[in-house]
Design an enzyme around this catalytic site. Structure first.
Site, mmCIF file in Angstrom:
data_model
loop_
_atom_site.group_PDB
_atom_site.id
_atom_site.type_symbol
_atom_site.label_atom_id
_atom_site.label_comp_id
_atom_site.label_asym_id
_atom_site.label_seq_id
_atom_site.Cartn_x
_atom_site.Cartn_y
_atom_site.Cartn_z
ATOM 1 N N ASN A 27 1.129 -1.128 -0.177
ATOM 2 C CA ASN A 27 0.324 -0.026 0.143
ATOM 3 C C ASN A 27 0.472 1.592 0.084
ATOM 4 O O ASN A 27 2.297 1.019 0.328
ATOM 5 C CB ASN A 27 -1.100 -0.065 1.309
ATOM 6 C CG ASN A 27 -1.851 -0.819 1.532
ATOM 7 O OD1 ASN A 27 -2.118 -1.985 0.245
ATOM 8 N ND2 ASN A 27 -2.361 -1.930 2.175
ATOM 9 N N HIS B 123 6.176 -0.644 -2.597
ATOM 10 C CA HIS B 123 5.396 0.665 -3.437
ATOM 11 C C HIS B 123 5.401 2.233 -3.501
ATOM 12 O O HIS B 123 5.067 2.618 -3.857
ATOM 13 C CB HIS B 123 4.110 0.728 -3.694
ATOM 14 C CG HIS B 123 3.476 -0.979 -4.565
ATOM 15 N ND1 HIS B 123 2.909 -1.968 -4.888
ATOM 16 C CD2 HIS B 123 5.138 -1.635 -5.557
ATOM 17 C CE1 HIS B 123 2.670 -3.091 -4.867
ATOM 18 N NE2 HIS B 123 3.896 -2.933 -5.735
ATOM 19 N N CYS C 289 11.937 24.861 -10.316
ATOM 20 C CA CYS C 289 12.642 24.607 -11.538
ATOM 21 C C CYS C 289 11.426 25.045 -13.039
ATOM 22 O O CYS C 289 11.063 25.087 -14.099
ATOM 23 C CB CYS C 289 12.780 23.148 -12.286
ATOM 24 S SG CYS C 289 12.509 21.900 -12.246
HETATM 25 P P1 NAD Z 1 -5.280 -7.042 -4.142
HETATM 26 O O1 NAD Z 1 -6.085 -6.942 -4.996
HETATM 27 O O2 NAD Z 1 -4.234 -7.737 -3.865
HETATM 28 O O3 NAD Z 1 -6.436 -6.042 -3.094
HETATM 29 C C1 NAD Z 1 -7.899 -6.747 -2.657
HETATM 30 C C2 NAD Z 1 -7.730 -8.289 -2.238
HETATM 31 O O4 NAD Z 1 -8.160 -7.248 -0.345
HETATM 32 C C3 NAD Z 1 -8.695 -9.206 -2.214
HETATM 33 O O5 NAD Z 1 -7.919 -10.078 -2.427
HETATM 34 C C4 NAD Z 1 -9.983 -8.524 -1.221
HETATM 35 O O6 NAD Z 1 -10.909 -10.026 -0.988
HETATM 36 C C5 NAD Z 1 -9.399 -8.096 -0.195
HETATM 37 N N1 NAD Z 1 -10.330 -7.960 0.696
HETATM 38 C C6 NAD Z 1 -11.181 -6.766 0.532
HETATM 39 N N2 NAD Z 1 -11.326 -6.635 1.336
HETATM 40 C C7 NAD Z 1 -10.873 -6.618 2.514
HETATM 41 C C8 NAD Z 1 -10.570 -6.247 4.266
HETATM 42 N N3 NAD Z 1 -11.841 -5.381 4.816
HETATM 43 N N4 NAD Z 1 -10.187 -7.135 4.845
HETATM 44 C C9 NAD Z 1 -9.035 -8.438 3.987
HETATM 45 N N5 NAD Z 1 -9.094 -8.455 2.915
HETATM 46 C C10 NAD Z 1 -9.775 -7.428 2.141
HETATM 47 O O7 NAD Z 1 -5.228 -5.169 -4.351
HETATM 48 P P2 NAD Z 1 -5.323 -4.119 -5.939
HETATM 49 O O8 NAD Z 1 -6.375 -3.749 -5.395
HETATM 50 O O9 NAD Z 1 -5.144 -5.689 -6.797
HETATM 51 O O10 NAD Z 1 -3.929 -3.452 -5.455
HETATM 52 C C11 NAD Z 1 -3.337 -3.521 -6.595
HETATM 53 C C12 NAD Z 1 -1.671 -2.844 -5.951
HETATM 54 O O11 NAD Z 1 -2.025 -1.496 -5.755
HETATM 55 C C13 NAD Z 1 -1.738 -3.690 -5.145
HETATM 56 O O12 NAD Z 1 0.027 -3.115 -4.923
HETATM 57 C C14 NAD Z 1 -1.580 -2.143 -3.573
HETATM 58 O O13 NAD Z 1 -1.472 -2.110 -2.395
HETATM 59 C C15 NAD Z 1 -2.376 -1.294 -4.314
HETATM 60 N N6 NAD Z 1 -3.112 -0.166 -3.612
HETATM 61 C C16 NAD Z 1 -2.449 0.147 -2.850
HETATM 62 C C17 NAD Z 1 -3.722 1.143 -2.109
HETATM 63 C C18 NAD Z 1 -3.243 1.535 -0.599
HETATM 64 O O14 NAD Z 1 -2.307 2.355 -1.027
HETATM 65 N N7 NAD Z 1 -4.812 1.432 -0.163
HETATM 66 C C19 NAD Z 1 -4.788 1.454 -2.971
HETATM 67 C C20 NAD Z 1 -5.361 0.487 -3.819
HETATM 68 C C21 NAD Z 1 -4.526 -0.756 -4.634
HETATM 69 ZN ZN ZN Z 2 12.105 20.888 -10.023
#
Ligand code: NAD
Ligand code: ZN
Length: 253
Positions: free
Chosen positions: A104, A121, A154
């Protein structure tokens, strides 16, 4: 109570101090109102992150990336840690958790009190000018005055959040520390990640090869479930984590 909650508490206590590793994904922050990419509703129905948050898009047309970043930062900068984050912070204070490896970019693990956090990330607390390499705190450009924002030094228009975009490399030190932690742990908690984004998804595999117990916390099954995971707690992390902590306290008095 879910039987696997008790089982997880027992496995954590058995593992011992600094032998538990957590790998977290977007699901970790869903209860903090940050939608995951694949979730229903919100941000990602408007913007395909693999296009808008691709480094090639940013270099060609930073304004296009910022049209998404504006909405994303609006959500992230307002978000607060949830009981799942606080549970992991407590697990570190108790001495069990060696580190959180997170995919995240929201900074919520640090905000809830975890000290040992590896950000695969990067995060969105800083922006870097790709022209003059000056680094600014996000608060100096957000809320935005213009899209894309301009570098105060810049005048260039390539201020990029210090998060890793699609097409960029994972910071090598984050990768090597994660592999070391995965090699070392006796329990790996895979939380809120669908386990499809590599190389983060390698960590549970490494832990498993080294004999660790892999426990998933996710309301839905993932490609890991039954292949890599020993078992899954099919609940949200905000619901499961406080119960695990309470069970550990019962076991350890
Ligand atoms: P992902 O698909 O790995 O995450 C979603 C997962 O979380 C799913 O398997 C879902 O079933 C599960 N989930 C949903 N609600 C939940 C809860 N309350 N408790 C536990 N599990 C739960 O990730 P993505 O959305 O495909 O993201 C891909 C990339 O983008 C990753 O690197 C992710 O960290 C990043 N991203 C980061 C953020 C953030 O910083 N908060 C948000 C969106 C995406
Ligand atoms: Zn600059």
């Amino acid at each position: 109570m879910n039987e696997n909650i008790k089982r997880a508490a027992e496995d954590i206590v058995k593992a011992g101090k600094k032998k538990v590793l957590a790998l977290t994904g977007a699901g970790m922050s869903v209860e903090s109102s940050i939608p995951p990419f694949r979730g229903k509703g919100g941000l990602w129905e408007k913007f395909n992150p693999e296009e808008y948050a691709h480094i090639d898009t940013f270099r060609k047309d930073p304004g296009k990336s910022w049209s998404m970043l504006k909405d994303l930062l609006d959500v992230i900068l307002k978000a607060e840690p949830n009981p799942g984050h606080y549970g992991l912070a407590e697990l570190e204070k108790m001495g069990y958790l060696s580190c959180v490896i997170t995919q995240n970019v929201d900074g919520l693990h640090q905000r809830s009190g975890n000290r040992e956090v590896v950000e695969f990330h990067g995060n969105n607390q800083w922006v870097i000018c790709l022209d003059c390499h000056k680094r600014y705190e996000i608060a100096t450009v957000f809320p935005l005055q213009e899209i894309p924002p301009r570098c105060k030094d810049c005048g260039g228009n390539k201020l990029k959040p210090d998060a890793i975009f699609f097409g960029e490399m994972i910071p090598p030190e984050a990768l090597s520390r994660s592999e070391q932690e995965a090699n070392n742990c006796k329990v790996l908690l895979s939380i809120g990640t669908s386990a499809v984004v590599y190389p983060a998804a390698n960590m549970p595999e490494i832990a498993k090869w080294n004999g660790a117990t892999v426990i998933e916390i996710n309301p839905e099954k993932t490609p890991f479930t039954f292949q890599i995971s020993d078992y899954i707690i099919e609940e949200t992390v905000g619901h499961a984590m406080p119960q695990i902590i309470a069970e550990i306290k019962k076991l350890t008095g």
